[in-house]
Design an enzyme around this catalytic site. Sequence first.
Site, short mmCIF file in Angstrom:
data_model
loop_
_atom_site.label_atom_id
_atom_site.label_comp_id
_atom_site.label_asym_id
_atom_site.label_seq_id
_atom_site.Cartn_x
_atom_site.Cartn_y
_atom_site.Cartn_z
N TRP B 358 0.83 -1.21 0.00
CA TRP B 358 0.00 0.00 0.00
C TRP B 358 0.86 1.26 0.00
O TRP B 358 0.37 2.35 -0.24
CB TRP B 358 -0.98 -0.01 1.18
CG TRP B 358 -0.36 0.26 2.53
CD1 TRP B 358 0.59 -0.47 3.14
CD2 TRP B 358 -0.64 1.37 3.41
NE1 TRP B 358 0.92 0.08 4.35
CE2 TRP B 358 0.18 1.22 4.55
CE3 TRP B 358 -1.49 2.47 3.35
CZ2 TRP B 358 0.17 2.11 5.62
CZ3 TRP B 358 -1.51 3.36 4.42
CH2 TRP B 358 -0.68 3.18 5.54
N ASP B 359 2.16 1.08 0.24
CA ASP B 359 3.10 2.19 0.16
C ASP B 359 2.91 2.99 -1.12
O ASP B 359 3.01 4.22 -1.14
CB ASP B 359 4.54 1.66 0.15
CG ASP B 359 4.88 0.81 1.36
OD1 ASP B 359 3.95 0.28 1.99
OD2 ASP B 359 6.08 0.66 1.65
N GLU B 489 1.60 -1.28 13.02
CA GLU B 489 1.68 -2.74 13.13
C GLU B 489 2.18 -3.20 14.49
O GLU B 489 2.43 -4.38 14.67
CB GLU B 489 2.57 -3.30 12.01
CG GLU B 489 1.92 -3.19 10.64
CD GLU B 489 2.86 -3.55 9.49
OE1 GLU B 489 4.09 -3.48 9.69
OE2 GLU B 489 2.37 -3.88 8.40
N GLN B 602 4.18 3.51 13.44
CA GLN B 602 4.13 4.54 12.41
C GLN B 602 2.78 5.23 12.47
O GLN B 602 1.82 4.69 13.01
CB GLN B 602 4.34 3.93 11.03
CG GLN B 602 3.17 3.12 10.51
CD GLN B 602 3.44 2.56 9.12
OE1 GLN B 602 3.90 1.43 8.99
NE2 GLN B 602 3.16 3.33 8.10
#
Lengths: 767, 767
Positions: B358-359, B489, B602
Site C-alpha cells: 500500500w506504500d 503494526e 508509524q
Amino acid sequence: MNIDYILPNEWSILEEGFDKSQATASESIFSIGNGAMGQRANFEEHYSGETFQGSYIGGIYYPDKTRVGWWKNGYPEYFAKVLNAPNWIGIEIKIGDEQLDLNTCAVSDFSRELNMKEGYLKRSFKATMNNGDQIQVESIRFCSLDLHEIGAIKYSVTPVNFSGSIQFSPYLDGGIMNEDTNYDEVFWKVLDIEDRDNDAVILSRTLKTKFYVATGMHISYELNGKEVHLPKTVHEQEKRIDYVSKANLNQGETISLIKFGGYSQSMNHPKEQLISQSQKVLYQAASLGFDTLLGMQKKAWANIWETADIIIEGDVKAQQAIRFNIFQLNQTYSGEDSRLNIGPKGFTGEKYGGSTYWDTEAYCIPFYMSTKDKHVARNLLQYRHNQLGKAIENAEKLGFKNGAALYPMVTMNGEECHNEWEITFEEIHRNGAMVYAIYNYVNYTSDYKYVPEFGLEVMIAIARFWHQRASFSEYKQQYVILGVTGPNEYENNINNNYYTNYLAKWCIEYTVENLKKVKEEFGADYKRVIELTNLTDMEVVNWLKVADAMYFPYSEKYGVFLQQDGFLDKELIPTSELSKEDRPINQKWSWDRILRSCYIKQADTLQGMYMFEDRFTKEEIEKHFDFYEPLTVHESSLSPCIHAILAASIDRMPKAYEQYLRTSRLDLDDYNHEVHEGLHITSMAGTWSAIVQGFGGMRNFDGVLSFNPQIPDEWSSYSFKINFRGSTLKVHVSHEGCTFTNESEMPAEIFVSGEKRLIKKDELVTV
Amino acid sequence: MNIDYILPNEWSILEEGFDKSQATASESIFSIGNGAMGQRANFEEHYSGETFQGSYIGGIYYPDKTRVGWWKNGYPEYFAKVLNAPNWIGIEIKIGDEQLDLNTCAVSDFSRELNMKEGYLKRSFKATMNNGDQIQVESIRFCSLDLHEIGAIKYSVTPVNFSGSIQFSPYLDGGIMNEDTNYDEVFWKVLDIEDRDNDAVILSRTLKTKFYVATGMHISYELNGKEVHLPKTVHEQEKRIDYVSKANLNQGETISLIKFGGYSQSMNHPKEQLISQSQKVLYQAASLGFDTLLGMQKKAWANIWETADIIIEGDVKAQQAIRFNIFQLNQTYSGEDSRLNIGPKGFTGEKYGGSTYWDTEAYCIPFYMSTKDKHVARNLLQYRHNQLGKAIENAEKLGFKNGAALYPMVTMNGEECHNEWEITFEEIHRNGAMVYAIYNYVNYTSDYKYVPEFGLEVMIAIARFWHQRASFSEYKQQYVILGVTGPNEYENNINNNYYTNYLAKWCIEYTVENLKKVKEEFGADYKRVIELTNLTDMEVVNWLKVADAMYFPYSEKYGVFLQQDGFLDKELIPTSELSKEDRPINQKWSWDRILRSCYIKQADTLQGMYMFEDRFTKEEIEKHFDFYEPLTVHESSLSPCIHAILAASIDRMPKAYEQYLRTSRLDLDDYNHEVHEGLHITSMAGTWSAIVQGFGGMRNFDGVLSFNPQIPDEWSSYSFKINFRGSTLKVHVSHEGCTFTNESEMPAEIFVSGEKRLIKKDELVTV
C-alpha cells in the site's frame, strides 16, 4: 476412519477385515506403550502401503529449528519435536522368494485386537501369495510394564496349503526420519552396531540434544511351541542390522519368532554402559520367556484396572470408550519418573511436538490423583518445580524481572518451544494452572508438605509474574491484563480475559495465604524460601494491590462476566444457526473471520467456573453456561468434558451426556478425521472427569470430598473407584440409587448430595 | 555503516577508502537501475569477502512456499520473492597467474561514486598483487534509461609498475541463488546457452512462474582508448559461460573491457525470440558504443532532474540526501509499464518480497504525480484495476461475497503473498488507500475520466468489502470493525481502529458520490459498470447504513479520537521516558510487550488526519499530534515523513525538521543498521513529501492547489518544481520569502498562505 469402524467390545478394541484406507488410523488407535516408551501399531512385516511409522521414547526430543513467517523478537529458537526412535519391531518375512506385504498379497480373516484388560496387541490374518501359497500369521506384541526397557513380539507363521521355506529377517533400523520435521532433517546419528549370538544392539545419538539410545533385539524361534535353533546370517548395513534365518516347514506346522526389543537410554544409564545394559535387559526378558513376561503384563494391568476401571452397564460402546481412554492414559504416563510428562499425543504420534502442555495441570491431575498413589500426581507437580529456573529464564527473555516465572506453553526440558507468538507470548493463563494444580493436589491428598518443600517457590515466582504483567489503567482505575490469549484460542491478543484475570488475582491471593501458613507452620522452610527468593513484605503488599483492584469485564445486561473486553461488540449468533458447511469453522473459515466471530473454541470463562465452582452460586453458573454454551464450537478436544461437568452440576443431564459423547469416542470414532495423526491423550483424562466429576458429581474443595451422583438415561449403571487420603472408595450409581463401598482400612468422610456420611471399611452405604 | 561514512556532495554519493565491513552496505547504497531492471553495486571482479549478490528484473518473481509455524486456514500458499536474476556483470581478472580479489590483495586509492546527475556508478582503485605488481583499475557502469534491456560496463586496467599479461574472463552466470529463500530452493532453470563472436546469451526460465529471461553480454576491448581485437577462448559450463582473453601490456598502457549486458524477458517478447532479441539489443548498444550510450544516459537524467530536482542551499548533506531519494525512486519506477510497481526495496535487495504494498498508494503517488507526467500515476492506478479480479478472489477466500474485493497486502500478480495472518487477514486498511489514490489522482490531475473508465469498478468492489466487513454492535448500536491491524503494526487484532473505520466510511461515501456523478455525466460508462457489477440501489442504501452509523472510538478526557478501542487502558508513557537500551523496541522487546505497550510504530490516527487534513481544524490536528507524537517510535521508515508534514502544518518547524532528518538520510547514514539488506525505496517518496507538502505546505484538496511555505532555520533556501494540470511551477523558498515561477504556457491558479494567485507563463511571483 468412520464411526463404527471399531467393533464394540467391553474390554477390547477390535478391527475385523483389512481396510487399507484405515491403515494409519488403526496404527494410532491400536498404539501400545508402557510410560517409558511406546509405539504406533505398525506392522512388523514390510508394508508398502500408506503407513506412518512411529516409535517413541519418553523424554527424548529434538530441538527442531523454529519455522515462522516473520521472526519476532523473543521467539523461541526451536520447537521440541517428539523424536521417532529407531525401529525395533521390524521383521521381514519371505515365503519362498516372495516378500510378505499386506499391500500386495491377498489378505483374509484379518483381525486386530487391542486387549486392554491384559495389555497387549494381537493381530492375525491369512495371506495368499502370488503363487497361491497361503499362510496363517499371528502376532502378539506388548511393551512391558515390568521391564520398562523391553517390548516383546511373538510372530507365528503357519503354511496353510503348502510345505516350504519361511524366511525371517528380524532387524533393527536406526535410519528413521520424523513424520513431522520443519526442515526434513535427520535427527539421529548411528554410532555403533554390536551383534552377538542371539542379540544385536544399535547405539545411536540424537543430534544437538545428545541423548544416547541403545536399541536392542533378542531373537529366538519356536517350532510348534518348542524352542528350535535356526542358523542365521547377519546383514549389517550403515544404520541397520538384520538376522536372516530360514525354516523349512511342513504344511500345518507353526514357526514362531520371539523378538524382545526396546530401548535403554542415557537419561537412565551412563552412555558408556548402554550397550551392555541393553544386552542385560534383553537377556533378562529372554530368560523369563515370552509367556512369563506376558503373564506379568496381565497382572500389572489387573493392578491398574483394580482402581482405575470405570464399569458402565447397558452401553457397551461407552464402556469400551472409557476403558480405551483409561488404558491409553496409563500407557502414556505411569507416574514413576518426575522427568516425564503427558504428551498431548502420548506415544501415538508427533503432532504438536513437545511433551508438556497446561493440559497436564488443568485436565490430567485429577485422573492420576484419584486412580493412582498420590506420589504420581506429586511427580507431575515436581516436574514443574524442576523446571522453575527455566521458567524464570523464559520470563526474563520477555522482559520480566526479579524472579518472575512464565512457564512455557509447550516444553520438553523447561524451555519454551512452541512457535506462534499468539500462544507462547500471550497464552499466559497457563501459569495459573501451575498454581491451581498445587492447590488441587494439596486439597485432595492433604499432602500439604509439598507447599513448603517445593510449591511455595513456584507460587512466589508466578505471583511475581502476575504482579508485573498486570498494569494500571488510569482510565478504569483498576488493574488490567492486556494483550493475552485465553484458553479459547479463537481469540488472540485480547484485553482482560476474565479467566486470566481471575487466575492472576487468585494466584496472588493463594500465594499470600500460603506464605502466611508456611511462615506459621514450617518456619525453617519459610526462612529458606524467603532467602532463596529475596521476597520482601513490601513486595507482597504490592502484589495485593494488584489482586485487590483487578478488573473483570462484566455485562449488566446479561448478568455475566465477559470473556474479554469488547465481547459484546460481536454478533452473538448461536452455533445452532451455523450451517453444516461452516463446521468445523477452523477448517472452513479464514482465521480472521474466526477471530472476530463470537465462537469459542473451548471452555474459557466456563473453565474458570469449573475450577472455582465453590465460589459461584448455581444460578451464576447457569447464567454463564446459558450465555457461553450456545457460542462454543468445541473444536478443542479439551472442551466438551468441562461443559459436561458443568451441565451435570446444573442438572442438565441430557446436555451433559451429549457433551460426554463428544469426548469419549473422539478417537475411536474419529470425529475430527485426524486420528491417523495420533490420539488425543490429554483430553482422555477429561473424559474420565466427565464421568466422575460430571455424572458422579465428585468435588473436592477445601479438602471436603462430596458427590452428587446422577446417571444418564441411556445407561443402567456405572461405577468407579477413587483413592482419597488413604481410603479406596467404590462408587456405584444406578437408576435405583447410589452405593459407596470403602475398600480400605481408613474410614472415609464424604458428603453425598449435601449430607455428610462416614464410610468405614467394607461398609456399603446406599443413598 | 556509520553516520558520515558517505562523503557529503551535492550531486554524488561518494565513498573513499576500501572498508570491507561496509561492503554489503555500500552494495545497497550504490545500487543502479532503470525501472526495468537494476542491481546492487557488486564488484564486477571476483570478491571472496562478504557480499550480497543481487540483480533484479522488474515483474519477475517466484512463489516461494509460505513458511509458517502453524498453518491457519486462508493463508496464502506462497510468498512472492523478488528473484535474484542471472549475473551479467561478472568479469574475472587475472594479473599474471593471480586472480584479482579485493579481499586478498592490497587496495589503495579506492573510491566509489554514484553520479546521480548523470546516472552512473564509477569505481577506481589501485591493487597490489602478492608479487608486488600493481594495477590501476577504473570501472564505470550504468543501466541504460534509453535501452531498457541494456546495462553497460567499461572496465579499465593499467599496469602501474610492471609490464605483463592481464586476463579478462567476462561471463554470464545463470546458477544464482536468492539471498532470501524459505527452503533454499533454486528458482531458475538454465535452458540454453548460445555463443557467437562477440556476444553470448543464456536463456533461463523461472521454476513455477515460467518467466523466460535471456541474459546477454557483448564484449569488446580498447587499448589506450582504441578498439582492439583480443582472441578469446570460450569456457562453457552447465549454467555459465566465460569468454577468456588475454592482453600483454606494457607498464602504463590501459586495456578496457567494454561489456554490454542485461535482460530480455518474456513479459515483453515471445519466448522463442528472446535469444535473438537479446542479440539484437546488444548489437544496438555496441553500435552506439559505450561513450554514446553514456552520453544519452546523461541527457535522460538531465530530463528527469529538470522537474524532479529539489535544490537545497546551505546544507550539503540535506541536498545530497534528497537527491539520493529522488534518484533511487526514478531508478526503481519509470512509470512506463502499468504491470510494474514500486517494490519496497526496489532493485536493491530482496527483503519483504513482493513488489507492491500500500506504500505505492499511500506514499508514492504524490511524488510521481508532481514530478512526472500524469500517465505515470495513472499507470499505478491501472495496476490495481488490472488486479481487481484477483482482489475479488482474495476476498472470496476469506468468506466475502458478491464481488467484494480485498487488495493484497503484498503482491506481484494480484494474489496475496504475504505470510503473517496479522497482516494479510487483518491489515485491511490498505483497501482504503486504493480508493484514496484515485481520489488523490483525480483531484490533482483533474483527469476525472479515470473514474468512469476504471476507478468506479474498484470503488464498488471496495465499498462492498467494507459493507460486509463491518458488523453491527447491539451493544454500541453502531457499526464496528473488529479484529484489524491498522497502519501501526505494533497492534494486532484490535477493534475499531480509528483510521480503518474512517477510511471505510469515507470509501463508501466517496463511492456513492462518484456513482451519482458518473450516472449524470458518463451514462454509457455507468450502464456498463452497473451491468458488470450487478449493483442495485438497495445495496447502496445498505452501504450507507454502515457509513452513517460507523463508530469511532473517542476520548472526552483528551478530546481525541482513539487509535482503537481500549487504547486508554494502556500505560501512556511518552517515548522520551524510554531508556536508550529499550530502543528500537522491535529489537529489544518481545513482541507481546510491544503489543500491549502504547507505542506506535508509524503514523496511524495521524495518517488519517494527514490524508483528510481538510476535514479537521488546526486545533484538532494539534490535539491529536500532541497526543500521539510522544507515543510514536517511528520504527517504520514510512512514519517520520507524515509527522514532519503534520508538524509543519501546525507551525512546529523544529519538530518537522527533526522528523525530516530521520527520514532523509535513513539509508545514507544507516540509522537502523540494516542498509546492507537494501534501500527503503518507498519511504523515499515520503521524504520528498516532507519537503514539498511539509515545508512547502503544498496541499491539494478538491482540486485547489495551495502552498504555505516555511523553511527550516538550518537552510538558506530550497526550491522544487511540480507539474500541475499542464503547468510547471517552480517554487523557491528562502528566509526572505517565497517566489513562484510558471515555466509553462498554462497559467496556474494557486493559493499561497490563503491568498489566491494567478501565475502566468514565465511570471515570477514573490510572496
